[in-house]
Design an enzyme around this catalytic site. Sequence first.
Site, PDB file in Angstrom:
ATOM      1  N   TYR A   1     -44.392 -30.171  26.546  1.00  0.00           N
ATOM      2  CA  TYR A   1     -45.351 -29.671  27.486  1.00  0.00           C
ATOM      3  C   TYR A   1     -46.487 -30.775  27.540  1.00  0.00           C
ATOM      4  O   TYR A   1     -47.197 -31.033  28.996  1.00  0.00           O
ATOM      5  CB  TYR A   1     -46.127 -28.640  26.664  1.00  0.00           C
ATOM      6  CG  TYR A   1     -47.152 -27.867  27.230  1.00  0.00           C
ATOM      7  CD1 TYR A   1     -46.928 -26.790  28.269  1.00  0.00           C
ATOM      8  CD2 TYR A   1     -48.550 -28.189  26.676  1.00  0.00           C
ATOM      9  CE1 TYR A   1     -48.045 -26.087  28.770  1.00  0.00           C
ATOM     10  CE2 TYR A   1     -49.507 -27.671  27.339  1.00  0.00           C
ATOM     11  CZ  TYR A   1     -49.317 -26.349  28.236  1.00  0.00           C
ATOM     12  OH  TYR A   1     -50.331 -25.726  28.988  1.00  0.00           O
TER      13      TYR A   1
ATOM     14  N   SER B   1     -54.064 -29.023  31.660  1.00  0.00           N
ATOM     15  CA  SER B   1     -54.173 -28.549  30.244  1.00  0.00           C
ATOM     16  C   SER B   1     -54.959 -29.805  29.608  1.00  0.00           C
ATOM     17  O   SER B   1     -54.818 -30.810  29.592  1.00  0.00           O
ATOM     18  CB  SER B   1     -52.990 -28.328  29.616  1.00  0.00           C
ATOM     19  OG  SER B   1     -53.212 -28.273  28.176  1.00  0.00           O
TER      20      SER B   1
HETATM   21  P1  NAD Z   1     -48.669 -17.011  31.252  1.00  0.00           P
HETATM   22  O1  NAD Z   1     -47.700 -17.071  30.635  1.00  0.00           O
HETATM   23  O2  NAD Z   1     -49.696 -15.849  31.310  1.00  0.00           O
HETATM   24  O3  NAD Z   1     -48.494 -17.247  32.908  1.00  0.00           O
HETATM   25  C1  NAD Z   1     -47.699 -18.221  33.260  1.00  0.00           C
HETATM   26  C2  NAD Z   1     -47.081 -17.846  34.772  1.00  0.00           C
HETATM   27  O4  NAD Z   1     -46.050 -18.741  35.124  1.00  0.00           O
HETATM   28  C3  NAD Z   1     -46.631 -16.476  34.694  1.00  0.00           C
HETATM   29  O5  NAD Z   1     -46.989 -15.845  35.750  1.00  0.00           O
HETATM   30  C4  NAD Z   1     -44.962 -16.731  34.873  1.00  0.00           C
HETATM   31  O6  NAD Z   1     -44.382 -15.831  35.442  1.00  0.00           O
HETATM   32  C5  NAD Z   1     -45.170 -18.052  35.682  1.00  0.00           C
HETATM   33  N1  NAD Z   1     -44.004 -18.921  35.804  1.00  0.00           N
HETATM   34  C6  NAD Z   1     -43.069 -19.377  34.603  1.00  0.00           C
HETATM   35  N2  NAD Z   1     -42.117 -19.844  35.085  1.00  0.00           N
HETATM   36  C7  NAD Z   1     -42.114 -19.886  36.143  1.00  0.00           C
HETATM   37  C8  NAD Z   1     -41.052 -20.485  37.389  1.00  0.00           C
HETATM   38  N3  NAD Z   1     -40.107 -21.053  37.025  1.00  0.00           N
HETATM   39  N4  NAD Z   1     -41.504 -19.997  38.593  1.00  0.00           N
HETATM   40  C9  NAD Z   1     -42.513 -19.295  38.880  1.00  0.00           C
HETATM   41  N5  NAD Z   1     -43.261 -18.795  38.015  1.00  0.00           N
HETATM   42  C10 NAD Z   1     -43.111 -19.069  36.950  1.00  0.00           C
HETATM   43  O7  NAD Z   1     -49.585 -18.426  30.972  1.00  0.00           O
HETATM   44  P2  NAD Z   1     -51.251 -18.985  31.160  1.00  0.00           P
HETATM   45  O8  NAD Z   1     -51.796 -19.378  30.181  1.00  0.00           O
HETATM   46  O9  NAD Z   1     -51.838 -17.960  32.439  1.00  0.00           O
HETATM   47  O10 NAD Z   1     -50.545 -20.223  32.059  1.00  0.00           O
HETATM   48  C11 NAD Z   1     -50.771 -20.804  33.398  1.00  0.00           C
HETATM   49  C12 NAD Z   1     -51.190 -22.246  33.541  1.00  0.00           C
HETATM   50  O11 NAD Z   1     -52.217 -22.550  32.642  1.00  0.00           O
HETATM   51  C13 NAD Z   1     -50.021 -23.043  32.799  1.00  0.00           C
HETATM   52  O12 NAD Z   1     -49.543 -24.057  33.756  1.00  0.00           O
HETATM   53  C14 NAD Z   1     -50.596 -23.473  31.446  1.00  0.00           C
HETATM   54  O13 NAD Z   1     -49.821 -24.571  31.108  1.00  0.00           O
HETATM   55  C15 NAD Z   1     -51.981 -23.587  31.809  1.00  0.00           C
HETATM   56  N6  NAD Z   1     -52.594 -23.693  30.638  1.00  0.00           N
HETATM   57  C16 NAD Z   1     -52.852 -22.581  29.752  1.00  0.00           C
HETATM   58  C17 NAD Z   1     -53.630 -22.732  28.693  1.00  0.00           C
HETATM   59  C18 NAD Z   1     -53.732 -21.503  27.717  1.00  0.00           C
HETATM   60  O14 NAD Z   1     -54.282 -21.669  26.602  1.00  0.00           O
HETATM   61  N7  NAD Z   1     -53.421 -20.457  28.073  1.00  0.00           N
HETATM   62  C19 NAD Z   1     -54.343 -23.788  28.308  1.00  0.00           C
HETATM   63  C20 NAD Z   1     -54.084 -25.095  29.063  1.00  0.00           C
HETATM   64  C21 NAD Z   1     -53.208 -24.899  30.166  1.00  0.00           C
END
Ligand code: NAD
Length: 269
Positions: free
Chosen positions: A164, A151
């Site tokens: 986080y 991130s």
């Molecule tokens: P999201 O909530 O849509 O997806 C998260 C996914 O992780 C889901 O499929 C959920 O079921 C899974 N998950 C959560 N806990 C889990 C566990 N214990 N075991 C297995 N699966 C698990 O969010 P997203 O935005 O798609 O996030 C995906 C990644 O991207 C994350 O690592 C997040 O930190 C990172 N990220 C997102 C953003 C953003 O703005 N959306 C920005 C920077 C980084």
Amino acid sequence: MKGLKGKNVLVTGATSGIGKAIAARFAVEGANIAINYRNDPEKAEDTEKLIEEMCSQVKGCGGKEMRVEGDVSQEQDIIRMCDEVISKFGSIDILINNAGIQIAADSHKLSADDLDKVLSVNLRGSFLCAREVIKHFLERGNGGIIINVSSVHEIIPRPQYVSYSMSKGGMENMTKTLALEYAPKGIRVNAIAPGATETPINEWSNDPQKKQKIVSHIPLGRTGNTEEMAAITAFLASDDASYITGQTIFIDGGLTLYADFLKPWSAGE
Ligand code: NAD
């Protein structure tokens, strides 16, 4: 992209947001996809539908898919999950450590339990998945690829989200350390660092006013989308990136350039 066709890819947290888009993008590149879900197989089915939809428009898709249940905060789940993928696909070539959560709290009120929850999914879980696939890469002996979904908060401090920020800061060093340790074995380890991306993790995704506030800090003037995150993940895993290891690629519309510095700000200006 070069070298992805026929590769076996395990994507953690592949049922939503960025992970779902990554799974679909690798499928479009002709890879075989292991869709990790935590406890709801129907969500994995949604990812399969997206793959089907995207592949119907692309020639040369046609890889296999499998669903694999597993909570990445549980070591035994991770070990079983990797075993299941290896026994069904024959091997794992690419691991995408995508699963992630966040919990908001003033840092002085953050409970040890909530701190542990975030670290155990985002950091410990990613490490244990990496550990398991590295064992497998070493046993079979022809390298392998790991991409960590980090991130912008790998480097930007995030008040009220210290767990986080800690998890993603740790991920940066994990990426570099594993990349250095296993480079002689042909294993590449890289990360992507998304900026503000519209997914269910962000409550602003459905709130135009909050979204506008966020956009005001982004030099390119918009939030990111999951396809943009998936494209760079696929690139880093492809042979086009064969000389890149230990790096984090920021995909953030310039967020880490700090839009506030666009205007002159120092004393006397
Ligand atoms: P999201 O909530 O849509 O997806 C998260 C996914 O992780 C889901 O499929 C959920 O079921 C899974 N998950 C959560 N806990 C889990 C566990 N214990 N075991 C297995 N699966 C698990 O969010 P997203 O935005 O798609 O996030 C995906 C990644 O991207 C994350 O690592 C997040 O930190 C990172 N990220 C997102 C953003 C953003 O703005 N959306 C920005 C920077 C980084």
